[in-house]
Motif scaffolding. Structure first.
Motif, PDB file in Angstrom:
ATOM      1  N   GLU A  40       3.235   9.767   8.422  1.00 12.59           N
ATOM      2  CA  GLU A  40       2.590   8.487   8.153  1.00 12.59           C
ATOM      3  C   GLU A  40       1.087   8.591   8.417  1.00 12.59           C
ATOM      4  O   GLU A  40       0.658   9.157   9.418  1.00 12.59           O
ATOM      5  CB  GLU A  40       3.208   7.402   9.044  1.00 12.59           C
ATOM      6  N   GLY A  41       0.283   8.054   7.539  1.00 16.91           N
ATOM      7  CA  GLY A  41      -1.168   8.082   7.681  1.00 16.91           C
ATOM      8  C   GLY A  41      -1.839   9.256   7.011  1.00 16.91           C
ATOM      9  O   GLY A  41      -3.059   9.237   6.788  1.00 16.91           O
ATOM     10  N   THR A  42      -1.057  10.287   6.667  1.00 13.23           N
ATOM     11  CA  THR A  42      -1.626  11.499   6.071  1.00 13.23           C
ATOM     12  C   THR A  42      -2.281  11.202   4.723  1.00 13.23           C
ATOM     13  O   THR A  42      -3.393  11.642   4.444  1.00 13.23           O
ATOM     14  CB  THR A  42      -0.528  12.568   5.895  1.00 13.23           C
ATOM     15  N   PHE A  43      -1.600  10.451   3.887  1.00 14.84           N
ATOM     16  CA  PHE A  43      -2.135  10.165   2.558  1.00 14.84           C
ATOM     17  C   PHE A  43      -3.387   9.292   2.628  1.00 14.84           C
ATOM     18  O   PHE A  43      -4.351   9.510   1.893  1.00 14.84           O
ATOM     19  CB  PHE A  43      -1.080   9.501   1.682  1.00 14.84           C
ATOM     20  N   GLU A  71      -6.087   3.704  -8.756  1.00 13.26           N
ATOM     21  CA  GLU A  71      -6.135   3.161  -7.401  1.00 13.26           C
ATOM     22  C   GLU A  71      -5.030   3.801  -6.565  1.00 13.26           C
ATOM     23  O   GLU A  71      -3.866   3.793  -6.957  1.00 13.26           O
ATOM     24  CB  GLU A  71      -5.973   1.645  -7.421  1.00 13.26           C
ATOM     25  N   LEU A  72      -5.416   4.364  -5.427  1.00 12.99           N
ATOM     26  CA  LEU A  72      -4.477   5.009  -4.517  1.00 12.99           C
ATOM     27  C   LEU A  72      -4.620   4.416  -3.124  1.00 12.99           C
ATOM     28  O   LEU A  72      -5.734   4.219  -2.637  1.00 12.99           O
ATOM     29  CB  LEU A  72      -4.736   6.519  -4.447  1.00 12.99           C
ATOM     30  N   SER A  73      -3.488   4.159  -2.482  1.00  8.29           N
ATOM     31  CA  SER A  73      -3.510   3.686  -1.100  1.00  8.29           C
ATOM     32  C   SER A  73      -2.156   3.956  -0.468  1.00  8.29           C
ATOM     33  O   SER A  73      -1.140   4.064  -1.162  1.00  8.29           O
ATOM     34  CB  SER A  73      -3.832   2.193  -1.032  1.00  8.29           C
ATOM     35  N   GLU A  74      -2.151   4.079   0.834  1.00  4.81           N
ATOM     36  CA  GLU A  74      -0.888   4.265   1.564  1.00  4.81           C
ATOM     37  C   GLU A  74      -0.508   2.956   2.231  1.00  4.81           C
ATOM     38  O   GLU A  74      -1.326   2.326   2.902  1.00  4.81           O
ATOM     39  CB  GLU A  74      -1.030   5.365   2.615  1.00  4.81           C
TER      40      GLU A  74
END
Length: 217
Positions: A40-43, A71-74
């Motif tokens: 989690e959080g890597t992306f 658009e990219l987000s985790e």
């Protein structure tokens, strides 16, 4: 994955490129075949640190990037992508229901390996450089889009990981109707069949607050 075919012959696509904290099926890595988990959080760290992440088809053809509408987000599930494109191949594949899923290419992974007695080793990735995400149309996501390329000197050029969507929702159009009483009705249609209907009430609170503030000036 949600695929909406627009009236101007473009498509809107959104969905998850990969899910965090979920053990993958066996994949090829520098360690050989393992199961893999993206922490989690890597992306999000990868997206935040990248100057640009490319948008490709089958890892072969560049059709856009995060500088041109991707658009990219985790979020709490994983790496989410949203895009609009008029690329002819993508539009035709969307109309034919042939978009199979997503994949992403990365390098410089920071990882650890856990040996397990009766299972494949578990590789946990905590940092990576995200180069591109791909829409998978012509390749078999289980194999062709899951690979690792190693140079003769042993350095890793790029790793690719596929995420196959089990459900792809395709809609030809979305119609939203607002009524005088503040209610709103939305209908999604594919091949003249209604696939989703929702209704609700428009919240005018923010508009009313701004209007009141202007009147006080």
């Amino acid at each position: 994955m949600k695929v909406e075919i627009r009236a101007d012959d473009s498509v809107h696509i959104e969905g998850y490129v990969n899910v965090c904290e979920r053990e993958s099926r066996p994949v090829a890595t520098p360690y050989g075949k393992v199961n893999e988990v993206i922490a989690e959080g890597t992306f999000q760290r990868a997206v935040d640190s990248a100057d640009e992440v490319g948008l490709m088809v089958d890892h072969e053809r560049l059709i856009g990037s995060t500088k041109t509408g991707l658009e990219l987000s985790e979020d709490a599930i994983g790496l989410r992508a949203e895009l609009d494109t008029s690329d002819e191949e993508v539009v035709e594949a969307a109309k034919a229901g042939k978009i199979k899923g997503w994949s992403f290419g990365f390098r410089k992974a920071v990882d650890s390996l856990e040996q397990r007695a009766e299972k494949l080793p578990l590789r946990r990735i905590t940092e990576l450089v995200l180069d591109e995400v791909s829409l998978i149309i012509n390749k078999n996501p289980c194999y062709s889009a899951t690979s690792v390329e190693v140079r003769a000197d042993g350095d890793i050029d790029v790793e690719q990981r596929a995420y196959v969507e089990t459900t792809v929702e395709v809609t030809d159009r979305t119609t939203t109707t607002a009524y005088d009483d503040g209610s709103v009705y939305t209908r999604k249609v594919h091949n003249e069949n209604v696939v989703e209907e929702t209704s609700g009430v428009i919240d005018y609170t923010e508009f009313d607050n701004r209007l009141a503030a202007l009147r006080r000036v």
